[in-house]
Motif scaffolding. Structure first.
Motif, PDB file in Angstrom:
ATOM      1  N   TYR A  23      14.694  81.006  68.877  1.00 47.39           N
ATOM      2  CA  TYR A  23      15.849  80.172  69.219  1.00 47.39           C
ATOM      3  C   TYR A  23      15.526  79.157  70.322  1.00 47.39           C
ATOM      4  O   TYR A  23      16.409  78.443  70.790  1.00 47.39           O
ATOM      5  CB  TYR A  23      17.031  81.037  69.683  1.00 47.39           C
ATOM      6  N   VAL A  58      15.526  85.046  76.631  1.00 49.82           N
ATOM      7  CA  VAL A  58      16.623  85.369  77.540  1.00 49.82           C
ATOM      8  C   VAL A  58      16.271  86.590  78.401  1.00 49.82           C
ATOM      9  O   VAL A  58      15.254  87.249  78.178  1.00 49.82           O
ATOM     10  CB  VAL A  58      17.963  85.557  76.782  1.00 49.82           C
ATOM     11  N   CYS A  83      22.791  86.862  77.998  1.00 44.86           N
ATOM     12  CA  CYS A  83      23.103  87.131  76.585  1.00 44.86           C
ATOM     13  C   CYS A  83      24.512  87.720  76.539  1.00 44.86           C
ATOM     14  O   CYS A  83      24.812  88.671  77.271  1.00 44.86           O
ATOM     15  CB  CYS A  83      22.090  88.116  76.013  1.00 44.86           C
ATOM     16  N   SER A  84      25.358  87.167  75.689  1.00 50.01           N
ATOM     17  CA  SER A  84      26.755  87.629  75.651  1.00 50.01           C
ATOM     18  C   SER A  84      26.849  89.076  75.173  1.00 50.01           C
ATOM     19  O   SER A  84      27.772  89.798  75.554  1.00 50.01           O
ATOM     20  CB  SER A  84      27.601  86.722  74.762  1.00 50.01           C
ATOM     21  N   LEU A  85      25.892  89.511  74.356  1.00 50.25           N
ATOM     22  CA  LEU A  85      25.916  90.908  73.900  1.00 50.25           C
ATOM     23  C   LEU A  85      25.602  91.850  75.060  1.00 50.25           C
ATOM     24  O   LEU A  85      26.280  92.869  75.241  1.00 50.25           O
ATOM     25  CB  LEU A  85      24.872  91.110  72.800  1.00 50.25           C
ATOM     26  N   ASN A 111      19.359  94.093  72.903  1.00 54.04           N
ATOM     27  CA  ASN A 111      20.174  93.118  73.662  1.00 54.04           C
ATOM     28  C   ASN A 111      21.113  93.839  74.625  1.00 54.04           C
ATOM     29  O   ASN A 111      22.327  93.818  74.496  1.00 54.04           O
ATOM     30  CB  ASN A 111      21.021  92.266  72.698  1.00 54.04           C
ATOM     31  N   CYS A 169      27.998  89.096  69.594  1.00 54.88           N
ATOM     32  CA  CYS A 169      27.291  87.904  70.083  1.00 54.88           C
ATOM     33  C   CYS A 169      28.224  86.719  69.909  1.00 54.88           C
ATOM     34  O   CYS A 169      28.706  86.471  68.797  1.00 54.88           O
ATOM     35  CB  CYS A 169      26.013  87.706  69.273  1.00 54.88           C
ATOM     36  N   VAL A 171      27.658  83.673  69.702  1.00 55.22           N
ATOM     37  CA  VAL A 171      27.127  82.623  68.811  1.00 55.22           C
ATOM     38  C   VAL A 171      27.338  83.018  67.347  1.00 55.22           C
ATOM     39  O   VAL A 171      27.920  82.263  66.559  1.00 55.22           O
ATOM     40  CB  VAL A 171      25.624  82.388  69.090  1.00 55.22           C
ATOM     41  N   HIS A 172      26.906  84.221  66.982  1.00 52.50           N
ATOM     42  CA  HIS A 172      27.030  84.655  65.584  1.00 52.50           C
ATOM     43  C   HIS A 172      28.468  84.990  65.203  1.00 52.50           C
ATOM     44  O   HIS A 172      28.864  84.810  64.054  1.00 52.50           O
ATOM     45  CB  HIS A 172      26.128  85.872  65.338  1.00 52.50           C
ATOM     46  N   GLU A 197      23.911  90.064  63.218  1.00 54.19           N
ATOM     47  CA  GLU A 197      24.927  89.907  64.272  1.00 54.19           C
ATOM     48  C   GLU A 197      26.143  89.148  63.754  1.00 54.19           C
ATOM     49  O   GLU A 197      27.138  89.003  64.474  1.00 54.19           O
ATOM     50  CB  GLU A 197      24.337  89.171  65.484  1.00 54.19           C
ATOM     51  N   CYS A 262      22.545  78.800  70.848  1.00 56.37           N
ATOM     52  CA  CYS A 262      22.823  79.811  71.876  1.00 56.37           C
ATOM     53  C   CYS A 262      22.740  79.128  73.246  1.00 56.37           C
ATOM     54  O   CYS A 262      21.691  78.608  73.616  1.00 56.37           O
ATOM     55  CB  CYS A 262      21.806  80.952  71.787  1.00 56.37           C
ATOM     56  N   TYR A 264      22.495  80.269  76.096  1.00 49.20           N
ATOM     57  CA  TYR A 264      21.561  80.925  77.035  1.00 49.20           C
ATOM     58  C   TYR A 264      20.115  80.601  76.653  1.00 49.20           C
ATOM     59  O   TYR A 264      19.306  80.215  77.501  1.00 49.20           O
ATOM     60  CB  TYR A 264      21.790  82.435  77.033  1.00 49.20           C
ATOM     61  N   MET A 265      19.802  80.752  75.373  1.00 49.19           N
ATOM     62  CA  MET A 265      18.450  80.427  74.899  1.00 49.19           C
ATOM     63  C   MET A 265      18.101  78.977  75.215  1.00 49.19           C
ATOM     64  O   MET A 265      16.971  78.648  75.558  1.00 49.19           O
ATOM     65  CB  MET A 265      18.368  80.630  73.383  1.00 49.19           C
TER      66      MET A 265
HETATM   67 FE1  SF4 Z   1      22.485  86.903  72.932  1.00 53.68          FE
HETATM   68 FE2  SF4 Z   1      22.159  84.312  72.354  1.00 53.68          FE
HETATM   69 FE3  SF4 Z   1      21.076  86.190  70.749  1.00 53.68          FE
HETATM   70 FE4  SF4 Z   1      23.702  85.845  70.834  1.00 53.68          FE
HETATM   71  S1  SF4 Z   1      22.204  84.342  70.129  1.00 53.68           S
HETATM   72  S2  SF4 Z   1      22.630  87.789  70.892  1.00 53.68           S
HETATM   73  S3  SF4 Z   1      24.068  85.317  72.996  1.00 53.68           S
HETATM   74  S4  SF4 Z   1      20.543  85.782  72.893  1.00 53.68           S
END
Ligand code: SF4
Ligand code: 13P
Length: 311
Positions: A23, A58, A83-85, A111, A169, A171-172, A197, A262, A264-265
């Protein structure tokens, strides 16, 4: 500043290894020594014999690298790359949740924070979750945390009834089945591939569900020429590199929104990667006891994955 040239120079000078997740932005993937999913990255970090690992990913990923290779300096170009997870599973809340199920073992997705890993019996990634769960007896009671989508998917594939922590997550979880169905109607020749996810309704209509490495392998080896890709946008770079004759449509392909980048990524940049190598900072540092406790379930995952030949 020619970041590519400077990063390569510093990498040699400092005996460093750059590990990047799929990512990351294209330039970072191109300069990395290894690009992979969470499992592949953990396996590479475990076997690395270098002075420095720069982790272009991350925080939880860099933390895992430090835990399994404690003698190596591990750098994360931006410490805010969370990471939101992992954030969805705070230690105290999870400890109280776990206490309600004293006869269950805990399988945690990678995660998670190191603190959550200390409450876990074994760690899994999206690349080995199904096989890892299946490696336990059918009647083994299991808590799965923190991703309810991945946990639900593993339950559906394995016929288990794991107790799920209610995390996701950001994003997903934002991808919608309606948008994907619309794309499929417009592109009936496309196959749908999805990261576990994603929500259950998306996974149910997908032709293939897998980790980022799994999605990449599937799109390369499958005869289809067009794919609707339900995951983060960064994966498209390797998909086009590995299958230049194929077409990839990111889901949902809404040009007004970059919801499946994402946040964070995407905090990491070539400049931050260069500065991290130059200054040998920001560095992942952790309490020895925390590392020791978190290492056990990670090592258990690596051992099981080796035994089951999951790479
Ligand atoms: Fe975490 Fe980003 Fe992966 Fe979602 S996409 S699980 S927020 S690192
Ligand atoms: P993978 O292990 O499949 O690369 O997934 C990591 C991740 O954070 C997905 O959002």
């Amino acid at each position: 500043m020619n970041y590519k040239k400077e990063i390569n120079r510093l990498k040699k000078e400092k005996n460093a290894l750059i590990l990047a997740h799929y990512y990351q932005i294209d330039e970072i993937q191109d300069i990395a020594d290894y690009v992979g999913d969470s499992l592949g990255l953990a396996q590479k970090a475990a076997e690395a014999k270098v002075d420095i690992i720069v982790f272009a990913g991350v925080h939880f990923m860099a933390e895992v690298a430090k835990i399994i290779n404690p003698g190596t300096k591990v750098l994360l170009p931006d410490m805010n790359a969370g990471c939101s997870l992992a954030d969805a599973c705070p230690y105290d809340d999870f400890a109280a949740f776990k206490a309600r199920y004293p006869d269950h073992i805990v399988i945690s997705y990678i995660n998670t924070t190191a603190a959550i890993k200390t409450l876990s019996d074994v760690i899994c990634t999206s690349g080995n979750a199904v096989k890892l769960v299946e490696s336990f007896p059918k009647d083994q009671k299991i808590i799965f945390a923190p991703d309810r989508n991945l946990g639900g998917y593993v339950n559906s594939v394995t016929g288990r009834n794991m107790v799920l922590w209610d995390g996701s997550c950001e994003v997903h979880d934002m991808l919608t089945v309606e948008a994907i169905i619309k794309l499929k109607e417009e592109n009936p020749d496309a196959k749908i591939v999805a990261h576990p996810e994603c929500k259950q309704q998306i996974l149910e209509i997908a032709d293939f569900v897998g980790s980022t490495t799994g999605l990449l392998k599937f799109t390369k080896n499958d005869p289809a020429k067009k794919f609707i890709v339900a995951t983060e946008t960064g994966i498209l770079h390797q998909m086009y590199l590995q299958s230049p004759d194929k077409e990839f449509i990111i889901a949902p392909s809404d040009e007004t929104c970059s919801c499946n980048d994402c946040p964070y990524m995407k905090l990491n940049s070539m400049e931050k990667l260069y500065l991290a190598l130059k200054n040998e900072s920001p560095e992942i540092t952790m309490d020895e006891q925390l590392m020791e406790q978190a290492r056990k379930p990670i090592e258990r995952m690596l051992e099981i994955s080796k035994k089951l030949k999951i790479i």
